[in-house]
Design a protein around this motif. Structure first.
Motif, PDB file in Angstrom:
ATOM      1  N   ILE A  99      66.338 -28.396 -10.565  1.00 56.06           N
ATOM      2  CA  ILE A  99      65.950 -29.508 -11.442  1.00 56.06           C
ATOM      3  C   ILE A  99      67.168 -30.298 -11.892  1.00 56.06           C
ATOM      4  O   ILE A  99      67.119 -31.529 -12.060  1.00 56.06           O
ATOM      5  N   ALA A 100      68.290 -29.606 -12.052  1.00 55.53           N
ATOM      6  CA  ALA A 100      69.517 -30.267 -12.500  1.00 55.53           C
ATOM      7  C   ALA A 100      70.194 -31.072 -11.398  1.00 55.53           C
ATOM      8  O   ALA A 100      71.142 -31.815 -11.666  1.00 55.53           O
ATOM      9  N   ASN A 101      69.702 -30.952 -10.164  1.00 53.19           N
ATOM     10  CA  ASN A 101      70.318 -31.632  -9.026  1.00 53.19           C
ATOM     11  C   ASN A 101      69.854 -33.091  -8.979  1.00 53.19           C
ATOM     12  O   ASN A 101      68.695 -33.383  -8.704  1.00 53.19           O
ATOM     13  N   ASP A 102      70.754 -34.000  -9.247  1.00 55.20           N
ATOM     14  CA  ASP A 102      70.418 -35.429  -9.268  1.00 55.20           C
ATOM     15  C   ASP A 102      70.131 -35.998  -7.890  1.00 55.20           C
ATOM     16  O   ASP A 102      69.671 -37.138  -7.767  1.00 55.20           O
ATOM     17  N   GLU A 103      70.415 -35.221  -6.827  1.00 58.73           N
ATOM     18  CA  GLU A 103      70.203 -35.725  -5.474  1.00 58.73           C
ATOM     19  C   GLU A 103      68.745 -35.654  -5.043  1.00 58.73           C
ATOM     20  O   GLU A 103      68.377 -36.224  -4.007  1.00 58.73           O
ATOM     21  N   LEU A 104      67.911 -34.923  -5.779  1.00 55.92           N
ATOM     22  CA  LEU A 104      66.493 -34.935  -5.453  1.00 55.92           C
ATOM     23  C   LEU A 104      65.984 -36.369  -5.548  1.00 55.92           C
ATOM     24  O   LEU A 104      66.167 -37.039  -6.567  1.00 55.92           O
ATOM     25  N   ASP A 105      65.348 -36.813  -4.490  1.00 57.73           N
ATOM     26  CA  ASP A 105      64.975 -38.217  -4.368  1.00 57.73           C
ATOM     27  C   ASP A 105      63.629 -38.481  -5.026  1.00 57.73           C
ATOM     28  O   ASP A 105      62.614 -37.884  -4.669  1.00 57.73           O
ATOM     29  N   THR A 106      63.598 -39.385  -5.984  1.00 58.41           N
ATOM     30  CA  THR A 106      62.345 -39.737  -6.669  1.00 58.41           C
ATOM     31  C   THR A 106      61.486 -40.665  -5.809  1.00 58.41           C
ATOM     32  O   THR A 106      60.311 -40.873  -6.110  1.00 58.41           O
ATOM     33  N   ILE A 107      62.072 -41.212  -4.753  1.00 60.27           N
ATOM     34  CA  ILE A 107      61.322 -42.114  -3.886  1.00 60.27           C
ATOM     35  C   ILE A 107      60.473 -41.321  -2.897  1.00 60.27           C
ATOM     36  O   ILE A 107      59.328 -41.658  -2.619  1.00 60.27           O
ATOM     37  N   ARG A 108      61.054 -40.278  -2.343  1.00 64.88           N
ATOM     38  CA  ARG A 108      60.322 -39.460  -1.389  1.00 64.88           C
ATOM     39  C   ARG A 108      59.197 -38.691  -2.086  1.00 64.88           C
ATOM     40  O   ARG A 108      59.155 -38.588  -3.303  1.00 64.88           O
ATOM     41  N   ALA A 109      58.328 -38.101  -1.268  1.00 62.14           N
ATOM     42  CA  ALA A 109      57.263 -37.250  -1.814  1.00 62.14           C
ATOM     43  C   ALA A 109      57.886 -36.079  -2.553  1.00 62.14           C
ATOM     44  O   ALA A 109      58.972 -35.610  -2.196  1.00 62.14           O
ATOM     45  N   PRO A 110      57.235 -35.585  -3.607  1.00 57.52           N
ATOM     46  CA  PRO A 110      57.782 -34.450  -4.361  1.00 57.52           C
ATOM     47  C   PRO A 110      58.037 -33.238  -3.468  1.00 57.52           C
ATOM     48  O   PRO A 110      57.353 -33.043  -2.461  1.00 57.52           O
ATOM     49  N   LEU A 111      59.018 -32.445  -3.840  1.00 57.63           N
ATOM     50  CA  LEU A 111      59.336 -31.224  -3.120  1.00 57.63           C
ATOM     51  C   LEU A 111      58.262 -30.184  -3.418  1.00 57.63           C
ATOM     52  O   LEU A 111      58.017 -29.839  -4.573  1.00 57.63           O
ATOM     53  N   LYS A 112      57.615 -29.687  -2.386  1.00 57.30           N
ATOM     54  CA  LYS A 112      56.528 -28.718  -2.561  1.00 57.30           C
ATOM     55  C   LYS A 112      57.099 -27.312  -2.706  1.00 57.30           C
ATOM     56  O   LYS A 112      57.973 -26.901  -1.923  1.00 57.30           O
ATOM     57  N   LEU A 113      56.596 -26.600  -3.690  1.00 59.52           N
ATOM     58  CA  LEU A 113      57.091 -25.270  -4.011  1.00 59.52           C
ATOM     59  C   LEU A 113      55.978 -24.234  -3.947  1.00 59.52           C
ATOM     60  O   LEU A 113      54.850 -24.488  -4.389  1.00 59.52           O
ATOM     61  N   HIS A 114      56.310 -23.051  -3.426  1.00 58.87           N
ATOM     62  CA  HIS A 114      55.436 -21.879  -3.508  1.00 58.87           C
ATOM     63  C   HIS A 114      56.200 -20.809  -4.284  1.00 58.87           C
ATOM     64  O   HIS A 114      57.274 -20.370  -3.842  1.00 58.87           O
ATOM     65  N   LEU A 115      55.675 -20.408  -5.422  1.00 57.35           N
ATOM     66  CA  LEU A 115      56.344 -19.406  -6.240  1.00 57.35           C
ATOM     67  C   LEU A 115      56.036 -18.008  -5.697  1.00 57.35           C
ATOM     68  O   LEU A 115      54.872 -17.652  -5.498  1.00 57.35           O
ATOM     69  N   LYS A 116      57.095 -17.253  -5.454  1.00 63.27           N
ATOM     70  CA  LYS A 116      56.957 -15.912  -4.873  1.00 63.27           C
ATOM     71  C   LYS A 116      56.871 -14.872  -5.987  1.00 63.27           C
ATOM     72  O   LYS A 116      57.702 -14.851  -6.899  1.00 63.27           O
ATOM     73  N   ILE A 117      55.870 -14.000  -5.898  1.00 66.50           N
ATOM     74  CA  ILE A 117      55.684 -12.931  -6.876  1.00 66.50           C
ATOM     75  C   ILE A 117      56.144 -11.620  -6.272  1.00 66.50           C
ATOM     76  O   ILE A 117      55.731 -11.249  -5.176  1.00 66.50           O
ATOM     77  N   SER A 160      56.184 -30.063 -15.218  1.00 65.46           N
ATOM     78  CA  SER A 160      56.783 -31.126 -16.035  1.00 65.46           C
ATOM     79  C   SER A 160      57.707 -32.034 -15.231  1.00 65.46           C
ATOM     80  O   SER A 160      58.205 -33.031 -15.759  1.00 65.46           O
ATOM     81  N   GLN A 161      57.914 -31.713 -13.950  1.00 66.40           N
ATOM     82  CA  GLN A 161      58.869 -32.450 -13.136  1.00 66.40           C
ATOM     83  C   GLN A 161      58.148 -33.310 -12.089  1.00 66.40           C
ATOM     84  O   GLN A 161      57.463 -32.781 -11.213  1.00 66.40           O
ATOM     85  N   PRO A 162      58.284 -34.618 -12.144  1.00 66.28           N
ATOM     86  CA  PRO A 162      57.609 -35.488 -11.158  1.00 66.28           C
ATOM     87  C   PRO A 162      58.144 -35.311  -9.744  1.00 66.28           C
ATOM     88  O   PRO A 162      57.472 -35.676  -8.782  1.00 66.28           O
ATOM     89  N   ARG A 163      59.370 -34.773  -9.614  1.00 66.36           N
ATOM     90  CA  ARG A 163      59.950 -34.607  -8.279  1.00 66.36           C
ATOM     91  C   ARG A 163      59.527 -33.298  -7.610  1.00 66.36           C
ATOM     92  O   ARG A 163      59.901 -33.040  -6.470  1.00 66.36           O
TER      93      ARG A 163
END
Length: 372
Positions: free
Chosen positions: A116-134, A158-161
């Motif tokens: 989340i702290a990485n400013d290089e995540l692009d707000t223009i591209r589609a959000p980064l899809k995440l799968h949380l591992k249990i 809470s993160q649009p990216r």
């Protein structure tokens, strides 16, 4: 490493077997379930790109790989379906995953915070899809604390990216007859799911073994791994509930034949001694190709006859005792069918006291893959 196309040692992959295995699983799908083909580790030694393209034609919904480089290889080969990276990637590589439209696993709140702290995540591209591992009991990677998991879900939301697309786990004993530990892990997974403040699109826990023997366990992605390649996840411990067809066969030829005299010794360490006059054949495959040094004493097939590997397996060659003289160029089967007799990857694994997964993954890059 150079692939040895001009050496007679070959791993042949039967495309119809791969198609058949996918069809078998697709027929068993429950409403809402999808199949993701697991092509990590070069498609379990079968060739990742070729298997992915074949699985694409058969109607799978996505792919699973181990790391970001495997995922990028598929993208650059023209694979456009979803690709889930099962292992943890370095947080700084999250923008690269976003660039290639890859889905990544999240194993900790700390990893998520760094991304989340990485400013290089692009707000223009589609959000980064995440799968949380249990981590329900494998103790490799994943959330072990429920509160950390809940906090992380809220953080992603809470993160649009970022997008919370999935949650998953992996079972340690799904391929064993005793399901005690499996049941404990399944219960743990359900507890995490119940606590999730948002239910994602994908909730999955079914690798091949879980899909085959634990269909009651809810999973809307079937991560078809070893079953895709036609092998029983349990080795020989459990009977398959339906037919699969092994896709790979490993073959070579006799490249040298000679008659030993009684007392002649074979290979490094002189660990084998001919008891009488014997015919010896040399095969162009060794431990540098993944044909393990501990396969001394195992057998291969020549003309439908089992022939013992004698002497230590060398880096590039090994020797077999022949029942009679055979000419150079005679076909030899190391894994597969030969004149009605069969050696399986499970047979090789049993001799090595390991599993078929390792046997196939160890088949080296020097050996060409041919698709028929």
């Amino acid at each position: 490493m150079v692939t040895s196309w001009n050496r007679p040692t070959t791993l042949t992959v039967n495309k119809k077997a791969i198609q058949f295995n996918i069809e078998q699983e697709l027929k068993r799908l429950q409403p809402g379930q999808e199949v993701f083909a697991v092509v990590k580790a070069n498609g379990y030694g079968h060739g990742a790109i070729e298997i992915a393209k074949l699985a694409l034609e058969e109607g799978v919904s996505g792919f699973c790989v181990s790391n970001i480089d495997e995922a990028i290889e598929l993208r650059e080969a023209g694979i456009l379906l979803p690709i889930l990276i099962l292992g943890v990637i370095t947080p700084s590589l999250a923008p690269l995953a976003q660039q290639y439209d890859l889905t990544v696993a999240v194993a900790s709140k700390e990893w998520l915070t760094e991304v989340i702290a990485n400013d290089e995540l692009d707000t223009i591209r589609a959000p980064l899809k995440l799968h949380l591992k249990i981590d329900t009991g494998m103790h490799r990677i994943g959330f072990y604390d429920v509160e950390d998991f809940v906090t992380s879900v809220e953080l992603v939301e809470s993160q649009p990216r970022l997008i919370y697309e999935g949650v998953f786990t992996h079972f340690a004993t799904a391929d064993e007859a005793d399901d005690t530990y499996f049941s404990q892990q399944a219960q743990c997974f359900n507890q995490f799911i119940e606590k999730s403040p948002v239910k994602p699109k994908y909730i999955h826990c079914a690798n091949s073994a879980t899909a085959f023997w634990h269909q009651a366990c809810p999973s809307n992605i079937i991560r078809l791994g070893i079953g895709l390649y036609g092998l029983n996840p349990s080795g020989k411990a459990l009977d398959m509930p339906f037919e699969l067809q092994p896709a790979a066969s490993l073959t070579t030829e006799l490249v040298f034949v000679k008659e030993l005299q009684a007392g002649d010794k074979v290979s490094y360490g002189a660990t084998y001694e001919a008891k009488s006059n014997e015919w010896l054949g040399t095969l162009p495959i060794g431990y540098a190709d993944g044909w393990n040094r501990h396969l001394q004493g195992f057998k291969v097939l020549v003309d439908g006859q089992f022939c013992e590997i004698v002497g230590r397996v060398c880096m590039d060659q090994c020797m077999i005792r022949l029942p009679k003289h055979y000419p150079v160029g005679t076909p030899v089967t190391l894994i597969g069918e030969n004149s009605g007799q069969v050696i399986t990857a499970d047979d090789v694994a049993e001799h090595l006291q390991t599993i078929s997964y390792e046997v196939l993954c160890d088949i080296g890059a020097r050996i060409p893959r041919r698709y028929v």
